[in-house]
Design a protein around this motif. Structure first.
Motif, mmCIF file in Angstrom:
data_model
loop_
_atom_site.group_PDB
_atom_site.id
_atom_site.type_symbol
_atom_site.label_atom_id
_atom_site.label_comp_id
_atom_site.label_asym_id
_atom_site.label_seq_id
_atom_site.Cartn_x
_atom_site.Cartn_y
_atom_site.Cartn_z
ATOM 1 N N SER A 22 0.953 -1.062 0.112
ATOM 2 C CA SER A 22 0.205 0.311 0.448
ATOM 3 C C SER A 22 0.963 1.116 0.209
ATOM 4 O O SER A 22 1.800 0.842 0.225
ATOM 5 N N ARG B 49 -9.999 -0.626 -3.893
ATOM 6 C CA ARG B 49 -8.549 -1.021 -4.043
ATOM 7 C C ARG B 49 -7.638 0.743 -3.754
ATOM 8 O O ARG B 49 -6.939 1.131 -2.358
ATOM 9 N N GLN C 87 -5.068 6.823 -0.769
ATOM 10 C CA GLN C 87 -4.856 5.705 -0.096
ATOM 11 C C GLN C 87 -5.074 4.259 -0.833
ATOM 12 O O GLN C 87 -6.520 4.500 -1.188
ATOM 13 N N ASN D 189 -4.311 0.479 -1.234
ATOM 14 C CA ASN D 189 -4.129 -1.066 -0.710
ATOM 15 C C ASN D 189 -3.415 -1.658 -2.715
ATOM 16 O O ASN D 189 -4.460 -1.446 -4.226
ATOM 17 N N SER D 190 -3.168 -2.550 -2.806
ATOM 18 C CA SER D 190 -3.433 -4.444 -3.333
ATOM 19 C C SER D 190 -2.993 -3.644 -4.647
ATOM 20 O O SER D 190 -3.405 -3.649 -5.911
#
Length: 126
Positions: free
Chosen positions: A16, A65, A80, A82-83
């Motif tokens: 991340s 995500r 943000q 993620n993944s």
């Protein structure tokens, strides 16, 4: 009006990052968005936030995500991520739009954005 993105870096797939974009107070009262440009590709809208109720549009590839948020007190918008995937590798930019067009439409009509910040490089690689 100034926009300054930061927070990019080199990460491995699945990890991340959180990008930040510091802007003037005036800018955050308008539609703001995150965009990216991968090598050899056109710049594309990633996420755009409506100026009043913070409703957010995401391109399909980032839904679930990425999360965009805004802190007006800090004059900052965040992304943000993620993944992360290798295909997320790009220079990421924040931008602002002063007009009244729909925030999701503006995310697809990037040439109408009024203010752009310098980008921050995100590289996802093992």
């Amino acid at each position: 009006v100034q926009l300054q993105a930061s927070g990019g870096g080199l990460v491995q797939p699945g990890e991340s990052l959180r990008l930040s974009c510091v802007a003037s107070r005036f800018t955050l009262d308008n539609t703001v968005g995150w965009f990216r440009q991968a090598p050899g590709k056109e710049r594309e809208g990633v996420s755009c936030m409506e100026k009043t109720d913070s409703t957010t549009y995401y391109i399909d590839d980032t839904k679930g995500r990425f999360t965009m948020s805004r802190d007006k007190a800090k004059s900052t918008v965040y992304l943000q991520m993620n993944s992360l995937k290798p295909e997320d590798t790009a220079v990421y930019f924040c931008a602002a739009y002063r007009g009244s067009s729909d925030y999701a439409d503006i995310c697809r009509r990037i040439w109408e954005m009024d203010y752009w910040g310098k980008g921050t490089q995100v590289t996802v690689s093992s």
